[in-house]
Motif scaffolding. Structure first.
Motif, PDB file in Angstrom:
ATOM      1  N   LEU A   1       0.823  -1.209   0.000  1.00  0.00           N
ATOM      2  CA  LEU A   1       0.000   0.000   0.000  1.00  0.00           C
ATOM      3  C   LEU A   1       0.861   1.264   0.000  1.00  0.00           C
ATOM      4  CD1 LEU A   1      -2.971  -0.767   2.409  1.00  0.00           C
ATOM      5  CD2 LEU A   1      -3.176   0.302   0.167  1.00  0.00           C
ATOM      6  N   LEU A   2       1.965   1.234   0.734  1.00  0.00           N
ATOM      7  CA  LEU A   2       2.829   2.414   0.846  1.00  0.00           C
ATOM      8  C   LEU A   2       3.651   2.665  -0.419  1.00  0.00           C
ATOM      9  CD1 LEU A   2       4.187   2.036   4.500  1.00  0.00           C
ATOM     10  CD2 LEU A   2       2.552   3.744   3.673  1.00  0.00           C
ATOM     11  N   THR A   3       3.957   1.603  -1.143  1.00  0.00           N
ATOM     12  CA  THR A   3       4.840   1.749  -2.313  1.00  0.00           C
ATOM     13  C   THR A   3       4.095   1.621  -3.639  1.00  0.00           C
ATOM     14  OG1 THR A   3       5.325  -0.634  -2.404  1.00  0.00           O
ATOM     15  CG2 THR A   3       6.746   0.727  -1.006  1.00  0.00           C
ATOM     16  N   ARG A   4       2.922   0.982  -3.610  1.00  0.00           N
ATOM     17  CA  ARG A   4       2.138   0.632  -4.799  1.00  0.00           C
ATOM     18  C   ARG A   4       2.939  -0.285  -5.729  1.00  0.00           C
ATOM     19  NH1 ARG A   4      -2.445   4.051  -3.671  1.00  0.00           N
ATOM     20  NH2 ARG A   4      -2.049   4.245  -1.432  1.00  0.00           N
ATOM     21  N   LYS A   5       3.826  -1.100  -5.113  1.00  0.00           N
ATOM     22  CA  LYS A   5       4.562  -2.118  -5.852  1.00  0.00           C
ATOM     23  C   LYS A   5       4.034  -3.494  -5.446  1.00  0.00           C
ATOM     24  CE  LYS A   5       8.856   0.518  -6.277  1.00  0.00           C
ATOM     25  NZ  LYS A   5       8.692   0.752  -7.731  1.00  0.00           N
ATOM     26  N   LYS A   6       4.080  -4.456  -6.354  1.00  0.00           N
ATOM     27  CA  LYS A   6       3.639  -5.805  -6.046  1.00  0.00           C
ATOM     28  C   LYS A   6       4.632  -6.473  -5.101  1.00  0.00           C
ATOM     29  CE  LYS A   6       1.268  -6.228 -10.478  1.00  0.00           C
ATOM     30  NZ  LYS A   6       1.194  -6.923 -11.780  1.00  0.00           N
ATOM     31  N   ALA A   7       4.177  -7.520  -4.415  1.00  0.00           N
ATOM     32  CA  ALA A   7       5.027  -8.221  -3.447  1.00  0.00           C
ATOM     33  C   ALA A   7       6.286  -8.769  -4.112  1.00  0.00           C
ATOM     34  CB  ALA A   7       4.243  -9.344  -2.781  1.00  0.00           C
ATOM     35  N   VAL A   8       6.151  -9.208  -5.354  1.00  0.00           N
ATOM     36  CA  VAL A   8       7.302  -9.536  -6.205  1.00  0.00           C
ATOM     37  C   VAL A   8       7.136  -8.688  -7.451  1.00  0.00           C
ATOM     38  CG1 VAL A   8       8.498 -11.309  -7.520  1.00  0.00           C
ATOM     39  CG2 VAL A   8       7.466 -11.890  -5.318  1.00  0.00           C
TER      40      VAL A   8
ATOM     41  N   ASP B   1      13.500  -5.470  -0.155  1.00  0.00           N
ATOM     42  CA  ASP B   1      13.905  -4.124  -0.549  1.00  0.00           C
ATOM     43  C   ASP B   1      13.445  -3.085   0.472  1.00  0.00           C
ATOM     44  OD1 ASP B   1      15.033  -5.212  -2.769  1.00  0.00           O
ATOM     45  OD2 ASP B   1      13.608  -4.382  -4.211  1.00  0.00           O
ATOM     46  N   PHE B   2      12.241  -3.243   0.980  1.00  0.00           N
ATOM     47  CA  PHE B   2      11.684  -2.283   1.943  1.00  0.00           C
ATOM     48  C   PHE B   2      12.547  -2.246   3.206  1.00  0.00           C
ATOM     49  CE2 PHE B   2       8.864  -0.435   5.044  1.00  0.00           C
ATOM     50  CZ  PHE B   2       8.028   0.402   4.317  1.00  0.00           C
ATOM     51  N   VAL B   3      12.880  -3.420   3.734  1.00  0.00           N
ATOM     52  CA  VAL B   3      13.674  -3.489   4.967  1.00  0.00           C
ATOM     53  C   VAL B   3      15.091  -2.958   4.737  1.00  0.00           C
ATOM     54  CG1 VAL B   3      14.711  -5.052   6.652  1.00  0.00           C
ATOM     55  CG2 VAL B   3      12.326  -5.355   5.971  1.00  0.00           C
ATOM     56  N   GLU B   4      15.686  -3.306   3.596  1.00  0.00           N
ATOM     57  CA  GLU B   4      17.048  -2.836   3.300  1.00  0.00           C
ATOM     58  C   GLU B   4      17.092  -1.312   3.207  1.00  0.00           C
ATOM     59  OE1 GLU B   4      18.483  -4.776  -0.190  1.00  0.00           O
ATOM     60  OE2 GLU B   4      18.868  -6.688   0.840  1.00  0.00           O
TER      61      GLU B   4
ATOM     62  N   ASP C   1      17.980   4.140   5.963  1.00  0.00           N
ATOM     63  CA  ASP C   1      17.275   5.413   6.115  1.00  0.00           C
ATOM     64  C   ASP C   1      16.967   6.038   4.752  1.00  0.00           C
ATOM     65  OD1 ASP C   1      16.005   7.256   7.728  1.00  0.00           O
ATOM     66  OD2 ASP C   1      17.738   8.586   7.844  1.00  0.00           O
ATOM     67  N   GLN C   2      16.657   5.167   3.776  1.00  0.00           N
ATOM     68  CA  GLN C   2      16.364   5.630   2.425  1.00  0.00           C
ATOM     69  C   GLN C   2      15.042   5.066   1.905  1.00  0.00           C
ATOM     70  OE1 GLN C   2      19.808   4.552   0.085  1.00  0.00           O
ATOM     71  NE2 GLN C   2      20.936   6.381   0.679  1.00  0.00           N
ATOM     72  N   VAL C   3      14.160   4.693   2.812  1.00  0.00           N
ATOM     73  CA  VAL C   3      12.919   4.046   2.400  1.00  0.00           C
ATOM     74  C   VAL C   3      12.051   4.961   1.542  1.00  0.00           C
ATOM     75  CG1 VAL C   3      11.481   4.688   4.385  1.00  0.00           C
ATOM     76  CG2 VAL C   3      11.098   2.498   3.228  1.00  0.00           C
ATOM     77  N   VAL C   4      12.256   6.273   1.667  1.00  0.00           N
ATOM     78  CA  VAL C   4      11.467   7.218   0.861  1.00  0.00           C
ATOM     79  C   VAL C   4      11.650   6.962  -0.637  1.00  0.00           C
ATOM     80  CG1 VAL C   4      13.273   9.001   0.735  1.00  0.00           C
ATOM     81  CG2 VAL C   4      10.849   9.656   0.628  1.00  0.00           C
TER      82      VAL C   4
ATOM     83  N   VAL D   1       5.895   3.233   8.514  1.00  0.00           N
ATOM     84  CA  VAL D   1       7.087   2.559   7.993  1.00  0.00           C
ATOM     85  C   VAL D   1       7.753   1.744   9.101  1.00  0.00           C
ATOM     86  CG1 VAL D   1       9.464   2.973   7.223  1.00  0.00           C
ATOM     87  CG2 VAL D   1       7.559   4.108   6.057  1.00  0.00           C
ATOM     88  N   GLU D   2       7.870   2.330  10.290  1.00  0.00           N
ATOM     89  CA  GLU D   2       8.481   1.633  11.425  1.00  0.00           C
ATOM     90  C   GLU D   2       7.662   0.395  11.805  1.00  0.00           C
ATOM     91  OE1 GLU D   2      10.879   0.449  14.458  1.00  0.00           O
ATOM     92  OE2 GLU D   2      11.320   1.998  12.952  1.00  0.00           O
ATOM     93  N   LEU D   3       6.346   0.518  11.759  1.00  0.00           N
ATOM     94  CA  LEU D   3       5.479  -0.613  12.080  1.00  0.00           C
ATOM     95  C   LEU D   3       5.663  -1.735  11.061  1.00  0.00           C
ATOM     96  CD1 LEU D   3       3.262  -1.782  13.883  1.00  0.00           C
ATOM     97  CD2 LEU D   3       1.570  -0.604  12.456  1.00  0.00           C
ATOM     98  N   VAL D   4       5.748  -1.383   9.781  1.00  0.00           N
ATOM     99  CA  VAL D   4       5.992  -2.387   8.740  1.00  0.00           C
ATOM    100  C   VAL D   4       7.311  -3.101   9.009  1.00  0.00           C
ATOM    101  CG1 VAL D   4       6.482  -2.753   6.298  1.00  0.00           C
ATOM    102  CG2 VAL D   4       4.622  -1.239   6.978  1.00  0.00           C
ATOM    103  N   GLY D   5       8.335  -2.340   9.359  1.00  0.00           N
ATOM    104  CA  GLY D   5       9.644  -2.928   9.651  1.00  0.00           C
ATOM    105  C   GLY D   5       9.567  -3.955  10.774  1.00  0.00           C
TER     106      GLY D   5
END
Length: 304
Positions: free
Chosen positions: A218-225, A239-242, A247-250, A270-274
Motif C-alpha cells: 500500500l505504501l509503495t504501490r509495488k507488487k510483493a514480487v 527491498d523495503f527493509v534494506e 534510512d532511504q525508504v522514501v 514505515v516503522e510498524l511495517v519494519g
C-alpha cells in the motif's frame, strides 16, 4: 472487535442459484482465481450474493470447501467476508457469500481494473481494518484462526471501501493450547513468512509478516514480487527493509502518498511495517499490539 459468535448458514438449492445467475452465464462472472470462479447472483428478494464455484472436483478442492465452510461459519466480524451458506446438491459444492461490490484491493493498488486512488486517509483506515480483523482471528474468535494467505488479492472492498478479508480455504483453526503448528507450507510468493517457509512451523506471526508485506504494498504501490529493468524481479519485503535500514525508504514509497501525508505519520507506519517484517517471528508484534499502536494515529487522522 465484533462478537466471536457463529453465524447461521443457509442451504441453497441448485435451482435457486441457477435462477440467481441466469444459469451461471458468463456475464455474471465477478472474478476468477486459480481454483475457482466467483459469480454475482441476485436472489428473489433482490439481495446480491457471490457464489464461489470450484473449477475442478478433486480431493484438495473438497477439503478446502469443507475447511472454509467450517471456519467462516464460526466467524463474525465486519471486516471478514460473511458466508451466507452453501449448496450441496451439485457436482461441484458451492459457497455463497455476501457480495462485495468494489472487488479486490489488489486491483485498486495496481490499477488493473479500477484505477482508483487510495489516498492517505483511506490507506490508514484500510490498514487498521485489516489489522483489527486479524487480531480478531488470532485472539477473539471462538477458536483462533491463522489465515495463511493474507495478500491484497484476498482483501475485498465494499461499497464504502471498507476492507473485508476473504478466501479461508487454506486457513487453519489452532487449538487454544497450541501456539504453533507443523504443517505443509502454503501461501503466496512474496507474502510468505521466511521463518514458516524454512521450518514449516505455522504461528500467528506468519500472518503478521504477510500483513507487513501488504502494508508495504500500500505504501509503495509495488507488487510483493515486482519487476524492474525489463526482466529482473525484486522482493518488496527485502527491498523495503534494506532501504529502511539505510534510512532511504522514501526512495521506494509512492510519491503521491509522501506529498499527502505528514512525515511523522509515514515514519510511524514505515516503522510498524519494519517490525512486522522482522526475520524472526518472536521479534514481530502480535496483531493485538499492531491494533493498539494504530489506534491513536488512526482515530486522530480519521476524525479530522
Amino acid at each position: 472487535m465484533d462478537d466471536g459468535g457463529s453465524q447461521p448458514i443457509t442451504i441453497f438449492t441448485q435451482k435457486e442459484l441457477k435462477r440467481a445467475t441466469n444459469n451461471f452465464k458468463d456475464d455474471c462472472i465477478a472474478g476468477r482465481g486459480g481454483s475457482g470462479i466467483v459469480y454475482k447472483g441476485i436472489l428473489e428478494d433482490k439481495s446480491l450474493i457471490a457464489i464461489k464455484k470450484a473449477i475442478v472436483v478433486d480431493e484438495n478442492q473438497i477439503d478446502q470447501f469443507i475447511n472454509e465452510l467450517l471456519i467462516l461459519s464460526q466467524l463474525n466480524h465486519k471486516n471478514v467476508v460473511k458466508l451466507l451458506g452453501c449448496c450441496l446438491d451439485v457436482e461441484v459444492p458451492l459457497l455463497i457469500y455476501e457480495f462485495v461490490p468494489n472487488g479486490a484491493l489488489f486491483n485498486h493498488i495496481h490499477n488493473v481494473v479500477h484505477g482508483s486512488w487510495i489516498n492517505w486517509r483511506h490507506c490508514l483506515r484500510i490498514v487498521y481494518e485489516i489489522a483489527d480483523a486479524l487480531a480478531y482471528l488470532h485472539s477473539a474468535a471462538n477458536c483462533p484462526v491463522i489465515h495463511r494467505d493474507i495478500k491484497s488479492a484476498n482483501i475485498l472492498l465494499d461499497e464504502n471501501y471498507t476492507a473485508k478479508i476473504s478466501d479461508f480455504g487454506g486457513s487453519r483453526l489452532i487449538p487454544l493450547d497450541q501456539t504453533k503448528w507443523a504443517t505443509a507450507v502454503q501461501g503466496t510468493l512474496g507474502y510468505l513468512d521466511p521463518e514458516y517457509l524454512f521450518s514449516s512451523q505455522l504461528t500467528e506471526k506468519s500472518d503478521v509478516y504477510s500483513f507487513g508485506v501488504l502494508v508495504a504494498e500500500l505504501l509503495t504501490r509495488k507488487k510483493a514480487v515486482y519487476q524492474v529493468k525489463g526482466s529482473e524481479f525484486r522482493n518488496l519485503a527485502t527491498d523495503f527493509v534494506e532501504l529502511m535500514n539505510m534510512d532511504q525508504v522514501v526512495l521506494i514509497l509512492e510519491p503521491r502518498l509522501v506529498t499527502e501525508a505528514p512525515i511523522k505519520e509515514i515514519e510511524f507506519l514505515v516503522e510498524l511495517v519494519g517490525q512486522c517484517l522482522s526475520s524472526k517471528g518472536e521479534d514481530r508484534p502480535t496483531m493485538k499490539n499492531v491494533v493498539a499502536l494504530l489506534d491513536r494515529l488512526v482515530s486522530r487522522v480519521l476524525s479530522c
